[in-house]
Every structure is written in C-alpha cells, then in structure tokens.
Write a protein that holds these residues in place. Structure first.
Motif, PDB file in Angstrom:
ATOM      1  N   LEU A 211      -4.954 -30.992  -3.807  1.00 42.60           N
ATOM      2  CA  LEU A 211      -4.542 -32.389  -3.699  1.00 42.60           C
ATOM      3  C   LEU A 211      -3.727 -32.625  -2.433  1.00 42.60           C
ATOM      4  N   SER A 212      -2.941 -31.606  -2.057  1.00 42.72           N
ATOM      5  CA  SER A 212      -2.062 -31.736  -0.899  1.00 42.72           C
ATOM      6  C   SER A 212      -2.903 -31.914   0.378  1.00 42.72           C
ATOM      7  N   ALA A 213      -2.410 -32.728   1.286  1.00 44.35           N
ATOM      8  CA  ALA A 213      -3.176 -33.027   2.503  1.00 44.35           C
ATOM      9  C   ALA A 213      -3.019 -31.901   3.527  1.00 44.35           C
ATOM     10  N   ASP A 214      -4.016 -31.769   4.406  1.00 43.03           N
ATOM     11  CA  ASP A 214      -3.925 -30.818   5.510  1.00 43.03           C
ATOM     12  C   ASP A 214      -2.921 -31.315   6.533  1.00 43.03           C
ATOM     13  N   LYS A 215      -2.171 -30.361   7.102  1.00 45.31           N
ATOM     14  CA  LYS A 215      -1.235 -30.711   8.161  1.00 45.31           C
ATOM     15  C   LYS A 215      -1.825 -30.251   9.487  1.00 45.31           C
ATOM     16  N   PRO A 216      -1.474 -30.940  10.566  1.00 42.02           N
ATOM     17  CA  PRO A 216      -1.933 -30.444  11.870  1.00 42.02           C
ATOM     18  C   PRO A 216      -1.196 -29.158  12.245  1.00 42.02           C
ATOM     19  N   VAL A 217      -1.828 -28.353  13.119  1.00 38.94           N
ATOM     20  CA  VAL A 217      -1.263 -27.066  13.536  1.00 38.94           C
ATOM     21  C   VAL A 217       0.147 -27.250  14.101  1.00 38.94           C
ATOM     22  N   ASN A 218       0.330 -28.315  14.875  1.00 43.37           N
ATOM     23  CA  ASN A 218       1.627 -28.569  15.491  1.00 43.37           C
ATOM     24  C   ASN A 218       2.750 -28.646  14.473  1.00 43.37           C
ATOM     25  N   GLN A 219       2.471 -29.383  13.397  1.00 36.90           N
ATOM     26  CA  GLN A 219       3.513 -29.577  12.394  1.00 36.90           C
ATOM     27  C   GLN A 219       3.852 -28.259  11.700  1.00 36.90           C
ATOM     28  N   PHE A 220       2.815 -27.465  11.456  1.00 38.84           N
ATOM     29  CA  PHE A 220       3.021 -26.161  10.817  1.00 38.84           C
ATOM     30  C   PHE A 220       3.913 -25.281  11.693  1.00 38.84           C
ATOM     31  N   LEU A 221       3.608 -25.238  12.990  1.00 41.80           N
ATOM     32  CA  LEU A 221       4.388 -24.381  13.882  1.00 41.80           C
ATOM     33  C   LEU A 221       5.803 -24.930  14.080  1.00 41.80           C
ATOM     34  N   GLU A 222       5.911 -26.240  13.980  1.00 42.46           N
ATOM     35  CA  GLU A 222       7.239 -26.869  14.045  1.00 42.46           C
ATOM     36  C   GLU A 222       8.111 -26.336  12.900  1.00 42.46           C
TER      37      GLU A 222
ATOM     38  N   THR B  58      15.130  -7.677   9.188  1.00 46.52           N
ATOM     39  CA  THR B  58      15.650  -8.584   8.163  1.00 46.52           C
ATOM     40  C   THR B  58      14.523  -8.870   7.169  1.00 46.52           C
ATOM     41  N   PRO B  59      14.860  -9.401   5.985  1.00 43.51           N
ATOM     42  CA  PRO B  59      13.786  -9.817   5.081  1.00 43.51           C
ATOM     43  C   PRO B  59      12.916 -10.887   5.755  1.00 43.51           C
ATOM     44  N   SER B  60      11.644 -10.948   5.339  1.00 43.01           N
ATOM     45  CA  SER B  60      10.726 -11.940   5.915  1.00 43.01           C
ATOM     46  C   SER B  60      11.126 -13.342   5.501  1.00 43.01           C
ATOM     47  N   GLN B  61      10.908 -14.271   6.403  1.00 38.91           N
ATOM     48  CA  GLN B  61      11.016 -15.693   6.065  1.00 38.91           C
ATOM     49  C   GLN B  61       9.638 -16.271   6.355  1.00 38.91           C
ATOM     50  N   CYS B  62       9.115 -17.083   5.446  1.00 33.33           N
ATOM     51  CA  CYS B  62       7.750 -17.571   5.622  1.00 33.33           C
ATOM     52  C   CYS B  62       7.686 -19.087   5.537  1.00 33.33           C
ATOM     53  N   VAL B  63       6.700 -19.644   6.223  1.00 35.82           N
ATOM     54  CA  VAL B  63       6.312 -21.031   5.977  1.00 35.82           C
ATOM     55  C   VAL B  63       4.835 -20.992   5.595  1.00 35.82           C
TER      56      VAL B  63
END
Lengths: 321, 434
Positions: free
Chosen positions: A287-298, B355-360
C-alpha cells in the motif's frame, strides 16, 4: 455451639488436609495415643493442648504445658478463645475447630463448562496444532523436501505442545486436584494460533505500510500472547482468584519482554529483533508509495550523526579493540 | 603437541632414509648464487617480532632488512600493525642472524602498500641498497626471498619473477617461489643482490604463488622518513588518514570505470568489471531439481587492505540474485524471497571494531524498477570518517520473480558510501518488453 465438633488439620494454603469428628468436649490433642486427635508431628508434645468450653458459649484452646506451645498469629498463648475461623498452630500443625452449627458460605456459581472437558478440547487442540503445522510447513516448503519435512515438523510441534500442556496438567493435579489435560492442550493450541495470526498480520502490515517497527518488535507481541496463555492456564488450575492471576500473568509478560530486549541489546547493540524488515510479500499487498532514490538517500544521510555519536561510546567498558 | 613432535620426528627419519638411498646418485650442484647471496646478506637480515608488553610473549613474527649503512629497517606494515594501533599493549623487537636482540622504534607506515620503516640500535653493512634508479625485471629471471619462515630460522628461497599483478588495488610483483608466514617483510633480491621488492603474501589456494611489494614504494617511504623530523605521535591517526586516502582513490577509480550491465533477464544488473573487480556467476538450475531458479552474479575485489588482525577494509563487493518460480504460488514465493533477503545478512552482532548498524528502508522507484531498499551503515570506532555500507534491494515488480542485490562498500567515507549506493540504486533496471 453444638456438638459434634470437627478439628481440621490445614495445609499451608488453607486447604483441609484431615478432618476429625469429635462428639464431646474437651478434645485432647497431642502425639500420645490417648488423645482424641493424634498428631504425627515431631514438634508436638504427647499431651499438647486441650479444646474446651470457655464458659461463655464458645470454645477455647489451652496449652497443656507443651514444649513448643500453642501459637496463633505468631504469638504463643497459654489459653485463647477460638472461633470457627481461628487458625492456631501446635508444633508444625495448623488446626481449626468448627462446630456442627458453623455457617458455611453459599455455593459458588458454577461457570465451568463440563461438556468441554477431556477428549473434546484435546481433540480440538490437536486439530488446530496439526493444521497450523501443515499450513506453516507448506508455506516454507520451497525446496521440494517432501513428506519428511511435514512429518518432522508435526512430530516436533506436537511434542513441544504435549510437554507444555503436560507441565500445566501436572501443576493442575498438584494444586487443583484435577488433571484437565484436554483444556490445557486446547489453551496451548489456541495460544499458538493467536501467535501465528498476530505475527502474520503484523508482518503483512509492516510490508504493506512500510512500518518497520511492527516486525522489529514481533517477539514482544508474541510474549504478550504467551502471557495471555499463562493467564488461562492458571485460571484453569484455580478459577478462584482471576485478578491475582491476571497480575501474575502481566508480571510474567513484563519480565519476558524485558529479557528479550536485554538479550537483543546484548547480541546486537539494538533493542529490535532484527535490523531491517526482511519479510517480502506479493507486490499486490503493498500500500505504501514508492519514494524517489533522492529521498531515500536523504534519509540515509541522517544516520551519520547517530553513528558518529555511537563511535565515541565504549563497548562493554572496552573503548579500544 | 605430542603428535606434532611425532610427525616432525617421522619426517626427519624419512629424510634421513631418502638421503642415504640417494647417496649413490650424483647430486646436482647446489645453487651457488643462493649460497653467495645468503652469505652476503646474512648480517643485514633481521627477524622482527611484536611482543605483548606485559609478559614479553611474542604476538606476531615477521622479517626485515637493514637499509644501506643506516639504522633503518624495512618490514611490512602488517608485521608492525599491533605496535602502530595499540602501542600501549605491544612493543617491537628485532633479532639478527647472530642472535642479538634490540628494541625497534616505528618511524613510518604505508598501509596501502603494506610497508613500515623502523629504527634499531645497530647499523647495516650496506648490502641492501634502495637506490633512486630501480632494477628493471624481466619475466622468468631468478629472484631470491630472504626471511625467517615460521620462526624456524633464517632462510633463502629461490623463485622466478612473473610480472606485475594488477588484481590487487596497488601494484604487486608475482614471485613464483615459496614465501611462508614469518618471511613477511623480508627482502627479495636479484641475482646481483639488488633489492627487487619486499615479501608480502602468498595465495593459499595455489602453489608457490607469492607476492612482493615493488621496491619503488620502499624508496618512496624511505624518502618520507628522511623528510620527517619526528615519527607521528599517533599512528592510529596516520593509518586512518591513509585509509581515507585509499577509499577516495578507490571510489574515484570505480566511478571512472563505466558500469557493465549483465543480463539476468528481464533485469539488467550493473557491475564493475575490471582487473581489480572480478565477477563470477552461479545458477542452481542444473544442479538440483528445485521448484525455483536462482541465478547469481557476484563481483568482488580480490584484495582488501590489511589494517589489523581483525580488520580488512577498503573494498567493494556486488551481488545480484534473480529468483524466479513458475511452480510456487505467490504466497510461498514470498516466503522464499523473504528467506533469501534475510540471509543477505548485514552483520549485526556486537562488534568491538564497529558500531551497531543503523538502517533506513523504504519502497524506492528509480523510474526503471520498483524495489524495497535497505541501507545499513556502521562506523569504525577507531578510525573517524570511515564506515561500512551495505545496500540491499529486492525488486517489487512481480509476484513470482524478484531481483535481489547486495552492494557492500567496506571502509569508505560517508559521502562515498552514499555515492556508491546511488550509482546502484539509479542503474538497476528491468528491460522494457517491446
């Protein structure tokens, strides 16, 4: 105060272990064989105490100069008045005396479903367990392992369930007087069903909505369900104190959660069960929308300050490797 | 211990027997060059040992050689790494071929080429010279490695020069001759006794495949020593800076290399294929009768930088996996994909180095492929500004097929880690069906 009189030997939890009917007063109590109530207690004197009329329409207990005396509420008494609920101790034996006219409480309402004892709940529990195992194993059978996988899983899970409910059954026999194996197996099976359902729902929701926290603390949810199981097992053993049992179940649950969090932290330095949500489902469930790569790396950029702060912290008291 | 001695004894008996049997046959003339070289070099050859300060028990052993008539000794960084990183716990010592011992003082390290220069309380006889003009080597020419293999005693071994190896990130010479543990840091010389390189490593999956650090890096490091007035106060900082420099040039070099796209149809997966990054493929289809197919492309740098016994760093690895099934339903396929995704594993056990991993994590779409992306980062406790990055992705384009990728960048700066992650996130693609 009417004859006959009943002298009751009590267990520590207040249950009557032995009841002696005596027609007349006084009642002689002690280890010797010329007593009305003979105590098999090394700490009781041969002629320990006497129960007699106190002259005011009641009963009294009198110490016959025994070694260890008559103790009531922690104090040694030479002589004391006793009612139907007074418990006193001679040596290691707790006693209570009731007359024939003692007023007993009315019958408690029977909430037990007597039809749901023995085989029916055991069978239902067994069926739930078998179905859970088969469905679960089928879901994981992606390697064409064949029937052995299912047989193995069934044997393992049924064995565990038998051990678990067997333990509760034993406790029930000891503290509740009955076995009630069927009930305990049913509770175990239902508990497992709830655990599986809750885990599945939270995992699907975590994927669909990209809510990582749901799977990261899955074990806490499971412990909550186990605490609920403990509540029902205890209630089956002794249905008299639901509130007290609820409190113990909550305590068990909190201790379990604390333990899981501590183990997680000790193992990986974080409180969560896992670092990231590895549960993947069909994209249709998303259900969750895709995010652009930029936002993910941000977002990834924001981890840096936390990591740099962590770098300076000592590890188990060791700041160097 | 007992069995070891027994083995050694039996080996000795066997040799003695073999020798007596061979007495009748005329022996080949002994290598006079090796004899001559060893005799001449003997005085300037050292064993370099790292000892625990408390108890003075040895922790690691290597070799080294005196430079000219100075009091400087060249050895490998990896021999001295404990002294560099934990000077409060470890101390260096040398022992020469005459059995004399003395203290060593660390003057400079070159982590990238695995070299170190130390100072001792004696001078060389002038046998090992590192001149400005370096010897030109021809493939096949004899070379001789000297050192103290396995702490058994000083030894010389003969082999052949076989060119420059481009597999490792920094140039190394291939020496087809025996180098054993303990010879690290020892000199490798030509027939004329000119230093060609420094013994550094060997491949354990091959025979006599050994590597040397070319002598020009020794020359460069000696020049740095000559220029510095005092040795660095904290070698940890120095090592950290060299690692940062390494990752900068590594990532720049990777970025300058155009990505190669491999076909894991219908996906196009980006890899770097070069002398340093080697790719291998793997597939499960032929091996076993599984209800799904798994095709994999793995690329990795074959060399990493040795920092300490616990830390190898400064490399990149890439893995792409396509899993696909017609037999399994969407539900069971999800379970399979989840297990694969979980096993991609980001090291998360408590670690004293990191350090322990931090993830997104997030659903991400780069316009060519939708995917679930996870980026986990750990920081090096000892080296500021260095991190390990792991990027995991699983495509979310189909219910019974998925592309899972794992890109690992070990020992890179934060901007460079993100830069590498971006390159991959941007370039994963699915072919558009015509």
């Amino acid at each position: 105060m009417n004859a006959p009189y009943f002298v009751e030997v009590l267990a520590r939890n207040g249950e009557v272990r032995q009841r002696q009917r005596v027609e007349t007063l006084p009642i002689r109590i002690g280890r010797a064989y010329d007593n009305d109530l003979i105590l098999d207690d090394h700490h009781a004197s041969p002629h320990h105490a006497l129960i007699e009329d106190d002259g005011q329409g009641g009963l009294q207990v009198r110490d016959l100069d025994s070694n260890n005396g008559v103790v009531c509420q922690g104090c040694r008494r030479e002589q004391m008045q006793i009612g139907g609920d007074t418990v006193f101790r001679l040596g290691h034996t707790s006693l209570r005396v009731r007359c024939a006219d003692y007023a007993v409480a009315d019958a408690r309402r029977d909430t037990t479903r007597h039809g749901w004892e023995g085989w029916p709940p055991a069978l239902a529990g067994g069926i739930i367990l078998v179905l859970l195992t088969l469905v679960g194993t089928w879901g994981e059978d992606t390697e064409k392992a064949g029937a052995i996988l299912y047989v193995n899983a069934l044997a393992g899970l049924l064995g565990m369930a038998l051990l678990w409910s067997g333990g509760w059954t034993l406790a029930n026999r000891l503290f509740g007087g009955q076995t009630r194996f069927g009930r305990h197996l049913f509770i175990a099976a239902c508990g497992l069903l709830v655990i599986e359902t809750v885990s599945l729902l939270s995992s699907v929701a975590a994927y669909a909505l990209s809510l990582v926290t749901l799977t990261q603390f899955d074990s806490l949810l499971e412990i909550l369900v186990v605490a609920g199981m403990v509540y029902f097992h205890l209630l089956t053993i002794n249905p008299n104190h639901p509130k007290r049992i609820a409190v113990s179940a909550v305590v068990v649950g909190l201790l379990g959660m604390g333990l899981v969090l501590m183990v997680n932290f000790q193992k990986g330095g974080i409180f969560a069960d896992e670092l990231y949500n590895s549960d993947l489902y069909s994209p249709a469930l998303r259900l969750s929308a895709d995010k652009p790569v930029n936002q993910f790396l941000e977002e990834a950029q924001h981890l840096k300050p936390q990591l740099d702060a962590e770098r300076g912290k000592p590890v188990n008291g060791v700041s160097e490797y | 211990m007992k069995s070891f001695f027994l083995f050694a004894l039996s080996l000795f008996c066997f040799n003695a027997l073999a020798q007596s049997a061979d007495d009748a046959v005329e022996l080949p003339a002994p290598s006079s060059t090796a004899q001559r070289l060893y005799a001449a070099a003997k005085g300037d050859l050292l064993q370099v040992r790292v000892l625990l300060k408390s108890g003075r028990t040895q922790s690691s052993v290597g070799s080294g050689f005196m430079i000219g008539t100075s009091n400087l000794v060249v050895t490998n960084y990896h021999v001295m790494s404990q002294v560099a990183l934990e000077p409060e716990t470890y101390v260096g010592e040398y022992r020469d071929t005459a059995g004399r011992r003395g203290a060593v003082e660390l003057l400079a390290v070159d982590v990238l080429h695995d070299l170190a220069v130390v100072r001792v309380d004696r001078s060389g006889s002038g046998f090992f010279k590192v001149p400005q003009a370096l010897p030109a080597l021809k493939q096949g020419q004899y070379l001789y490695s000297l050192g103290n293999p396995l702490d058994l005693g000083f030894a010389i071994s003969e082999g052949a020069y076989n060119g420059i190896v481009s597999r490792s990130f920094y140039e190394q010479l291939m020496f087809t001759g025996p180098i054993n543990a303990g010879m690290s840091g020892g000199p490798n010389v030509t027939v004329e006794g000119r230093v060609a390189g420094v013994n550094v490593s060997k491949r354990t999956d091959g025979e006599l495949v050994s590597f040397l650090v070319p002598v020009r890096f020794v020359r460069d490091l000696l020049q740095r020593v000559a220029a510095q007035s005092n040795p660095p106060a904290d070698f940890k900082l120095e090592v950290g800076q060299q690692l940062l420099a390494h990752q900068a040039s590594m990532v720049d070099r990777l970025d300058a290399t155009p990505l190669t796209f491999k076909q894991l149809s219908p996906y196009q997966v980006p890899v770097w294929e070069s002398d340093q990054v080697r790719c291998w493929g793997w597939s499960n289809t032929k091996q076993d009768n599984k209800p799904y197919t798994l095709d994999q492309v793995s690329c990795a740098m074959e060399a990493a930088l040795f920092v300490s016994g616990e830390v190898d760093t400064g490399y990149v690895s890439i893995q792409h996996k396509r899993i696909q099934s017609d037999e399994l339903g969407a539900w069971r396929f999800g379970g399979l994909a989840s297990r694969q995704f979980k096993s991609q594993g980001v090291g998360w056990h408590k670690d004293v180095r990191l350090t322990p991993s931090q993830c997104v994590e997030q659903f991400v779409d780069n316009g060519k492929l939708p995917m679930r992306a996870v980026l986990c980062v750990r920081a090096y406790r000892k080296f500021p500004e260095l991190y390990d990055f792991t990027l995991l992705t699983a495509s979310t384009d189909a219910s019974r097929m998925t592309l899972q990728s794992r890109v690992e960048a070990v020992g890179v700066s934060y901007p460079n880690g993100l830069r590498l992650a971006r390159i991959f996130l941007d370039s994963l693609a699915k072919e558009v069906q015509p």
